[in-house]
Scaffold this motif. Structure first.
Motif, mmCIF file in Angstrom:
data_model
loop_
_atom_site.group_PDB
_atom_site.id
_atom_site.type_symbol
_atom_site.label_atom_id
_atom_site.label_comp_id
_atom_site.label_asym_id
_atom_site.label_seq_id
_atom_site.Cartn_x
_atom_site.Cartn_y
_atom_site.Cartn_z
ATOM 1 N N ALA A 51 7.170 17.051 0.676
ATOM 2 C CA ALA A 51 7.465 15.823 1.032
ATOM 3 C C ALA A 51 6.799 14.347 0.013
ATOM 4 O O ALA A 51 6.448 14.826 -0.714
ATOM 5 N N PRO A 52 7.866 13.849 0.673
ATOM 6 C CA PRO A 52 7.960 12.411 -1.128
ATOM 7 C C PRO A 52 5.697 12.027 -1.048
ATOM 8 O O PRO A 52 5.188 12.210 0.289
ATOM 9 N N PRO A 53 5.498 11.880 -2.663
ATOM 10 C CA PRO A 53 3.940 11.006 -2.487
ATOM 11 C C PRO A 53 3.959 10.811 -1.652
ATOM 12 O O PRO A 53 2.797 10.294 -0.636
ATOM 13 N N VAL A 55 4.840 9.941 1.953
ATOM 14 C CA VAL A 55 4.218 10.451 2.854
ATOM 15 C C VAL A 55 2.862 11.450 3.468
ATOM 16 O O VAL A 55 2.246 11.359 4.178
ATOM 17 N N HIS A 56 2.569 12.080 1.690
ATOM 18 C CA HIS A 56 1.216 12.554 1.954
ATOM 19 C C HIS A 56 -0.279 11.179 1.739
ATOM 20 O O HIS A 56 -1.006 11.407 3.110
ATOM 21 N N VAL A 57 -0.031 10.483 1.158
ATOM 22 C CA VAL A 57 -0.848 9.080 1.392
ATOM 23 C C VAL A 57 -0.840 8.833 2.240
ATOM 24 O O VAL A 57 -2.056 8.074 3.089
ATOM 25 N N HIS A 58 0.176 8.555 3.734
ATOM 26 C CA HIS A 58 0.407 8.016 5.091
ATOM 27 C C HIS A 58 -0.554 8.817 5.216
ATOM 28 O O HIS A 58 -1.110 8.091 6.263
ATOM 29 N N GLY A 59 -0.853 9.651 5.596
ATOM 30 C CA GLY A 59 -1.061 10.982 6.507
ATOM 31 C C GLY A 59 -2.554 11.123 5.952
ATOM 32 O O GLY A 59 -3.108 10.716 7.132
ATOM 33 N N ILE A 60 -3.469 10.658 4.566
ATOM 34 C CA ILE A 60 -4.165 10.844 4.752
ATOM 35 C C ILE A 60 -4.985 9.644 4.880
ATOM 36 O O ILE A 60 -6.124 9.730 5.535
ATOM 37 N N VAL A 61 -4.511 8.344 4.871
ATOM 38 C CA VAL A 61 -4.698 7.156 4.887
ATOM 39 C C VAL A 61 -5.150 7.478 6.771
ATOM 40 O O VAL A 61 -5.963 6.489 7.025
ATOM 41 N N PHE A 62 -3.733 7.822 7.156
ATOM 42 C CA PHE A 62 -3.752 7.338 9.358
ATOM 43 C C PHE A 62 -5.438 8.151 9.490
ATOM 44 O O PHE A 62 -5.745 8.122 9.967
ATOM 45 N N PHE A 63 -5.508 9.609 8.945
ATOM 46 C CA PHE A 63 -6.032 10.247 9.367
ATOM 47 C C PHE A 63 -7.407 10.078 8.720
ATOM 48 O O PHE A 63 -8.950 9.988 9.585
ATOM 49 N N ALA A 64 -8.106 8.989 7.856
ATOM 50 C CA ALA A 64 -8.911 9.087 7.078
ATOM 51 C C ALA A 64 -9.328 7.751 8.299
ATOM 52 O O ALA A 64 -10.698 7.561 8.602
ATOM 53 N N PHE A 103 5.033 1.377 6.479
ATOM 54 C CA PHE A 103 6.777 1.248 6.398
ATOM 55 C C PHE A 103 7.236 1.703 5.604
ATOM 56 O O PHE A 103 8.983 2.007 5.690
ATOM 57 N N LEU A 104 6.792 1.836 4.543
ATOM 58 C CA LEU A 104 6.951 3.154 2.972
ATOM 59 C C LEU A 104 7.378 4.409 3.720
ATOM 60 O O LEU A 104 8.712 4.595 3.504
ATOM 61 N N THR A 105 6.916 4.746 4.625
ATOM 62 C CA THR A 105 7.396 6.194 5.510
ATOM 63 C C THR A 105 8.482 6.222 6.024
ATOM 64 O O THR A 105 9.519 6.875 6.387
ATOM 65 N N GLY A 106 8.467 4.585 6.666
ATOM 66 C CA GLY A 106 9.886 4.421 7.570
ATOM 67 C C GLY A 106 10.807 4.393 6.405
ATOM 68 O O GLY A 106 12.608 4.722 6.972
ATOM 69 N N VAL A 107 11.307 3.492 6.183
ATOM 70 C CA VAL A 107 12.393 3.922 4.642
ATOM 71 C C VAL A 107 12.474 5.042 3.863
ATOM 72 O O VAL A 107 13.255 5.608 3.997
ATOM 73 N N THR A 108 11.158 5.851 3.779
ATOM 74 C CA THR A 108 11.795 7.308 3.113
ATOM 75 C C THR A 108 12.146 7.987 4.677
ATOM 76 O O THR A 108 12.686 8.879 3.712
ATOM 77 N N MET A 109 11.978 7.832 5.346
ATOM 78 C CA MET A 109 12.406 8.789 6.508
ATOM 79 C C MET A 109 14.452 8.289 6.452
ATOM 80 O O MET A 109 15.030 8.788 6.541
ATOM 81 N N MET A 110 14.655 6.745 6.387
ATOM 82 C CA MET A 110 15.814 6.292 6.603
ATOM 83 C C MET A 110 16.348 6.856 5.453
ATOM 84 O O MET A 110 17.761 7.205 5.827
ATOM 85 N N LYS A 111 15.974 6.876 3.938
ATOM 86 C CA LYS A 111 17.054 7.931 2.852
ATOM 87 C C LYS A 111 17.095 9.525 2.863
ATOM 88 O O LYS A 111 17.984 9.660 2.513
ATOM 89 N N ARG A 112 15.747 9.654 3.618
ATOM 90 C CA ARG A 112 16.214 10.971 3.628
ATOM 91 C C ARG A 112 17.077 11.539 4.996
ATOM 92 O O ARG A 112 17.863 12.435 4.789
ATOM 93 N N SER A 113 17.717 10.855 5.829
ATOM 94 C CA SER A 113 18.134 11.119 6.756
ATOM 95 C C SER A 113 20.042 10.467 6.446
ATOM 96 O O SER A 113 20.992 11.450 6.272
#
Length: 255
Positions: A51-53, A55-64, A103-113
């Motif tokens: 996944a793009p970076p 997405v990984h930062v999103h996951g790390i921050v949310f779980f942190a 917000f950025l992950t939402g943008v990434t999801m739109m781009k991948r779609s």
């Protein structure tokens, strides 16, 4: 010295019920980890997740934040109010990062779609992560403002923590219940049942209030109504021309 005296007084008055919010925070963290285990943590550990970076930062921050939430709840439950407040800025920083990367992950999801020919589906689905992170950010900010009113503050923080669990529960729905289909975003409608399952933790909090204070706190009543309303309104709003123009415009700028 004042903080030490305050902490000692809180410890002296501690009761088993005080640990309720620590247990709830732990439950939220467990749901978050177990929810994302089959689609993120396990594939990542096996080297099978790409996944793009962001997405990984999103996951790390949310779980942190989930772990931080448990730590803060434990500090409050054990009477260490001074320390609880002193590390509060960490929570503000994490919540800010969560909002940005949500917000950025939402943008990434739109781009991948869009890349797989499902731009309209991605635009419609973007309302799910964006409305969710907006609700979290607003409730968290109000909770910070209410730090001097602990009965309100702790309930707002729990409400914020519960509000972001729908994505974790949805992973289990998609993994074990969803039929195989083409790649791309799921319909907005399928995000509602997992969210309602996640919100059962709010029902637990309401029952606890009923047992300990005779009635549910207004934070749970008003906040719960708004939380459910936001989730249910995702479906009709996501299909409107106004939403497609708004989200589509953001997608156009991101490409």
């Amino acid at each position: 010295m004042t903080i030490l005296i305050e902490d000692r007084r809180v410890r002296a008055s501690a009761s088993p019920a005080r640990y309720f919010y620590f247990h709830m925070a732990t439950a939220c963290a467990a749901v978050a980890f177990l929810g994302f285990a089959p689609t993120y943590f396990l594939p990542l550990a096996a080297g099978k997740f790409s996944a793009p970076p962001s997405v990984h930062v999103h996951g790390i921050v949310f779980f942190a934040w989930s772990l931080y939430f448990v730590f803060q709840a434990w500090l409050a439950a054990s009477g260490q109010i001074g320390r609880h407040r002193s590390v509060g800025l960490i929570g503000v920083s994490l919540a800010t990062a969560m909002t940005i990367f949500g917000f950025l992950t939402g943008v990434t999801m739109m781009k991948r779609s869009a890349e797989v020919g499902q731009a309209d589906g991605g635009i419609a689905f973007s309302i799910v992560p964006w409305s969710g992170i907006l609700f979290f950010a607003v409730v968290f900010a109000i909770g910070v403002a209410m730090v001097r009113r602990p009965e309100v503050h702790k309930r707002l923080m729990l409400l914020a923590g519960i509000s972001i669990l729908d994505a974790a529960v949805a992973r289990w729905f998609l993994t074990f219940l969803a039929p195989p289909g083409p790649p791309g975003p799921p319909p907005v409608a399928v995000t509602i049942p997992p969210a309602l399952v996640a919100y059962l933790l709010l029902v637990v909090a309401i029952v606890h209030d009923w047992r300990t204070r005779g009635r549910p706190h207004a934070v749970y009543v008003v906040g719960g109504i708004v939380l459910v309303a936001v989730k249910l309104l995702n479906l009709p709003i996501s299909a409107t021309h106004a939403w497609h123009a708004f989200a589509g415009g953001i997608l156009a700028m991101a490409q």
